[in-house]
Motif scaffolding. Sequence first.
Motif, PDB file in Angstrom:
ATOM      1  N   ALA A 268      -1.430  48.435  47.137  1.00  0.00           N
ATOM      2  CA  ALA A 268      -0.529  47.888  48.172  1.00  0.00           C
ATOM      3  C   ALA A 268      -0.989  46.776  49.046  1.00  0.00           C
ATOM      4  CB  ALA A 268      -0.268  49.128  49.347  1.00  0.00           C
ATOM      5  N   THR A 269      -2.337  46.513  48.788  1.00  0.00           N
ATOM      6  CA  THR A 269      -2.724  45.561  49.697  1.00  0.00           C
ATOM      7  C   THR A 269      -2.748  44.012  48.802  1.00  0.00           C
ATOM      8  OG1 THR A 269      -4.983  45.621  48.347  1.00  0.00           O
ATOM      9  CG2 THR A 269      -4.955  46.856  50.215  1.00  0.00           C
ATOM     10  N   GLY A 270      -2.152  44.121  47.838  1.00  0.00           N
ATOM     11  CA  GLY A 270      -1.833  42.950  46.858  1.00  0.00           C
ATOM     12  C   GLY A 270      -0.373  42.741  46.971  1.00  0.00           C
ATOM     13  N   LYS A 271       0.047  41.461  45.992  1.00  0.00           N
ATOM     14  CA  LYS A 271       1.370  41.292  45.842  1.00  0.00           C
ATOM     15  C   LYS A 271       1.635  40.821  44.344  1.00  0.00           C
ATOM     16  CE  LYS A 271       4.188  37.706  48.480  1.00  0.00           C
ATOM     17  NZ  LYS A 271       5.106  37.233  47.376  1.00  0.00           N
ATOM     18  N   ALA A 272       2.715  41.425  44.026  1.00  0.00           N
ATOM     19  CA  ALA A 272       2.953  41.126  42.751  1.00  0.00           C
ATOM     20  C   ALA A 272       3.388  39.697  42.453  1.00  0.00           C
ATOM     21  CB  ALA A 272       4.428  42.076  42.129  1.00  0.00           C
ATOM     22  N   ASP A 273       2.720  39.204  40.931  1.00  0.00           N
ATOM     23  CA  ASP A 273       2.882  37.823  40.815  1.00  0.00           C
ATOM     24  C   ASP A 273       4.105  37.850  39.800  1.00  0.00           C
ATOM     25  OD1 ASP A 273       1.082  35.083  40.605  1.00  0.00           O
ATOM     26  OD2 ASP A 273       1.862  35.574  38.586  1.00  0.00           O
ATOM     27  N   PRO A 274       5.091  37.200  40.236  1.00  0.00           N
ATOM     28  CA  PRO A 274       6.308  37.027  39.333  1.00  0.00           C
ATOM     29  C   PRO A 274       5.885  36.365  38.013  1.00  0.00           C
ATOM     30  CG  PRO A 274       6.653  35.859  41.421  1.00  0.00           C
ATOM     31  CD  PRO A 274       5.267  36.089  41.441  1.00  0.00           C
ATOM     32  N   LYS A 275       5.301  35.348  38.024  1.00  0.00           N
ATOM     33  CA  LYS A 275       4.962  34.887  36.610  1.00  0.00           C
ATOM     34  C   LYS A 275       4.278  35.681  35.659  1.00  0.00           C
ATOM     35  CE  LYS A 275       4.582  29.812  36.770  1.00  0.00           C
ATOM     36  NZ  LYS A 275       3.365  28.804  37.186  1.00  0.00           N
ATOM     37  N   LEU A 276       3.246  36.406  35.988  1.00  0.00           N
ATOM     38  CA  LEU A 276       2.395  37.356  35.507  1.00  0.00           C
ATOM     39  C   LEU A 276       3.395  38.419  35.114  1.00  0.00           C
ATOM     40  CD1 LEU A 276      -0.037  38.382  34.051  1.00  0.00           C
ATOM     41  CD2 LEU A 276      -0.867  39.427  36.614  1.00  0.00           C
ATOM     42  N   LEU A 277       4.203  39.029  35.980  1.00  0.00           N
ATOM     43  CA  LEU A 277       4.985  40.019  35.654  1.00  0.00           C
ATOM     44  C   LEU A 277       5.932  39.892  34.477  1.00  0.00           C
ATOM     45  CD1 LEU A 277       6.265  43.038  36.450  1.00  0.00           C
ATOM     46  CD2 LEU A 277       7.670  41.722  38.109  1.00  0.00           C
ATOM     47  N   ASP A 278       6.556  38.323  34.628  1.00  0.00           N
ATOM     48  CA  ASP A 278       7.427  38.129  33.292  1.00  0.00           C
ATOM     49  C   ASP A 278       6.644  38.063  32.021  1.00  0.00           C
ATOM     50  OD1 ASP A 278       9.593  37.780  35.284  1.00  0.00           O
ATOM     51  OD2 ASP A 278       9.478  35.551  35.190  1.00  0.00           O
ATOM     52  N   LYS A 279       5.578  37.534  32.252  1.00  0.00           N
ATOM     53  CA  LYS A 279       4.569  37.671  31.011  1.00  0.00           C
ATOM     54  C   LYS A 279       4.438  38.919  30.421  1.00  0.00           C
ATOM     55  CE  LYS A 279       0.414  34.999  29.640  1.00  0.00           C
ATOM     56  NZ  LYS A 279      -0.845  34.348  30.112  1.00  0.00           N
ATOM     57  N   LEU A 280       4.088  39.661  31.427  1.00  0.00           N
ATOM     58  CA  LEU A 280       3.844  41.345  30.825  1.00  0.00           C
ATOM     59  C   LEU A 280       5.105  41.758  30.177  1.00  0.00           C
ATOM     60  CD1 LEU A 280       1.498  42.397  33.770  1.00  0.00           C
ATOM     61  CD2 LEU A 280       0.764  41.617  31.589  1.00  0.00           C
ATOM     62  N   LEU A 281       6.153  41.684  30.908  1.00  0.00           N
ATOM     63  CA  LEU A 281       7.638  42.097  30.630  1.00  0.00           C
ATOM     64  C   LEU A 281       7.888  41.611  29.444  1.00  0.00           C
ATOM     65  CD1 LEU A 281       9.260  42.483  33.897  1.00  0.00           C
ATOM     66  CD2 LEU A 281       8.992  44.392  32.360  1.00  0.00           C
ATOM     67  N   SER A 282       7.525  40.267  28.935  1.00  0.00           N
ATOM     68  CA  SER A 282       8.107  39.714  27.540  1.00  0.00           C
ATOM     69  C   SER A 282       7.217  40.458  26.432  1.00  0.00           C
ATOM     70  CB  SER A 282       7.768  38.287  27.692  1.00  0.00           C
ATOM     71  OG  SER A 282       6.451  37.922  27.450  1.00  0.00           O
ATOM     72  N   ALA A 283       6.552  41.462  26.619  1.00  0.00           N
ATOM     73  CA  ALA A 283       6.156  42.111  25.504  1.00  0.00           C
ATOM     74  C   ALA A 283       6.940  42.736  24.459  1.00  0.00           C
ATOM     75  CB  ALA A 283       4.987  43.177  25.917  1.00  0.00           C
ATOM     76  N   PRO A 284       7.041  42.466  23.401  1.00  0.00           N
ATOM     77  CA  PRO A 284       8.038  42.920  22.516  1.00  0.00           C
ATOM     78  C   PRO A 284       8.687  44.258  22.616  1.00  0.00           C
ATOM     79  CG  PRO A 284       6.794  41.697  20.972  1.00  0.00           C
ATOM     80  CD  PRO A 284       6.236  41.691  22.615  1.00  0.00           C
ATOM     81  N   TYR A 285       7.587  45.089  23.098  1.00  0.00           N
ATOM     82  CA  TYR A 285       8.002  46.770  23.126  1.00  0.00           C
ATOM     83  C   TYR A 285       9.124  46.840  24.098  1.00  0.00           C
ATOM     84  CZ  TYR A 285       7.630  51.700  23.555  1.00  0.00           C
ATOM     85  OH  TYR A 285       8.180  52.845  23.772  1.00  0.00           O
ATOM     86  N   PHE A 286       9.250  46.233  25.218  1.00  0.00           N
ATOM     87  CA  PHE A 286      10.333  46.781  26.168  1.00  0.00           C
ATOM     88  C   PHE A 286      11.644  46.220  25.816  1.00  0.00           C
ATOM     89  CE2 PHE A 286       6.456  45.606  28.760  1.00  0.00           C
ATOM     90  CZ  PHE A 286       6.453  46.899  29.250  1.00  0.00           C
ATOM     91  N   GLU A 287      11.735  45.357  24.544  1.00  0.00           N
ATOM     92  CA  GLU A 287      13.183  44.852  24.120  1.00  0.00           C
ATOM     93  C   GLU A 287      13.488  45.790  22.900  1.00  0.00           C
ATOM     94  OE1 GLU A 287      15.343  42.872  25.044  1.00  0.00           O
ATOM     95  OE2 GLU A 287      13.993  42.489  26.810  1.00  0.00           O
ATOM     96  N   LEU A 288      12.524  46.542  22.129  1.00  0.00           N
ATOM     97  CA  LEU A 288      12.958  47.356  21.274  1.00  0.00           C
ATOM     98  C   LEU A 288      13.708  48.407  21.584  1.00  0.00           C
ATOM     99  CD1 LEU A 288       9.372  48.680  19.252  1.00  0.00           C
ATOM    100  CD2 LEU A 288      11.328  47.314  18.416  1.00  0.00           C
ATOM    101  N   ALA A 289      14.851  48.712  20.648  1.00  0.00           N
ATOM    102  CA  ALA A 289      15.785  49.709  20.674  1.00  0.00           C
ATOM    103  C   ALA A 289      15.242  51.013  20.507  1.00  0.00           C
ATOM    104  CB  ALA A 289      17.081  49.605  19.842  1.00  0.00           C
TER     105      ALA A 289
END
Length: 377
Positions: free
Chosen positions: A227-248
């Motif tokens: 809660a003392t930090g701020k989510a970094d949008p670029k890093l978040l996008d990079k992490l969310l681009s892991a193929p696992y999240f797209e798998l059916a």
Amino acid sequence: MSSAPDIYLGLMSGTSVDAIDAVAINFSATSMPHEQRVIGHQVLSIPERIKSRVIALSSMAEDSLSENLELDYILGHLFADCAEKLIEQANLKRSDIIAIGSHGQTIRHKPPISNSEQPNLSYSQQIADPNILAERTGVKVVADFRRRDIAAGGQAAPLVPTFHAHWFGEFEQRKVAVNLGGFANISVLESDRCTGGFDSGPANVLMDYWCQKNTGSPIDTNGDWAATGKADPKLLDKLLSAPYFELAAPKSTGRELFNADWLESQLSPEISPADVQATLLELTAKSLCDAIKSAAPVCGEIILCGGGVHNEALVARITELAQAEVKDCKNYGLKPDQVEAAAFAWLAKKRLENEPGNSPAVTGAKGYRILGAVYSD
Ligand SMILES: Nc1ncnc2c1ncn2[C@@H]1O[C@H](COP(=O)(O)OP(=O)(O)OP(=O)(O)O)[C@@H](O)[C@H]1O
Ligand SMILES: [Mg+2]
């Protein structure tokens, strides 16, 4: 008139390797309020030196057969210690306990690649020798719950959805139950049936690692540091681009994929440690809520279970992103840390009653299967 007790114990240590939870449930008390069915809960912390050995073995940094066997023995005794403490604390007679369902500790999980035409090499291994548990407690033990589902072509995970349906399901309602453990999994519940579910991705595993590394504390209590930090949008996008999240679905995951090395390889030095923690929290909340939206676009309520419920910052963020009312499982008479252990107590009951424990809609197995091997008392 109350019916004869139908008492089972459940034992669980999850991917966070934080503690063994042992829960005693009386399943016969179906007419009673949920609260009265839980007759005991015991928690045994896993010593730090054992925890680091388990994590090394499960993230493949360590790959030795003797290490596997030693930890199987050590954890077998720790599980037995935890069961003994529960039996004593709840004042239970051993002869009153029908069986102990012991999940054990997962050290490897390599599910089949879903939608693959070819049979592919897959396995899931849990350790904490059930023979030791049966020998020390004098109670029948059911263990090895996952491998039959793997043998039937399934992911062997998650296995809790059928229990979620049993405990949380309500007539003509659609709900989603969520487990926020090391990893997060969702169960789609329609009335008292489970019609879908899968692992949405990491829940606490990466936050625990990053918190330990940077602050020396094994958990980010209440999510205060994030809660003392701020989510970094670029890093978040990079992490969310892991193929696992797209798998059916069906799909399941573990430390083989989302581990310290993977996280470190995604980071750049200009992002502060607290911002990384905030980004990891956002990763958990976002990937979970996206998964819920895709699996159950319309749902009445979302029930949160697992240790992550104690992370206030995480729950607040999930509540903001979710498109349904978010409830704590304690509203249904189970504390967040009791649900997984209770699920394995229930799966032991299913095993002894020769009823299936898996949900093919979740694991992708070829059909319903009776899960678990029995170790006599
Ligand atoms: N007070 C708290 N504040 C923040 N996080 C907490 C708190 N208590 C527990 N947690 C989180 O919950 C985790 C443990 O949750 P839990 O026991 O449900 O997971 P698990 O053992 O990995 O199980 P699973 O098999 O579901 O992955 C801890 O590692 C920590 O990240
Ligand atoms: Mg745990």
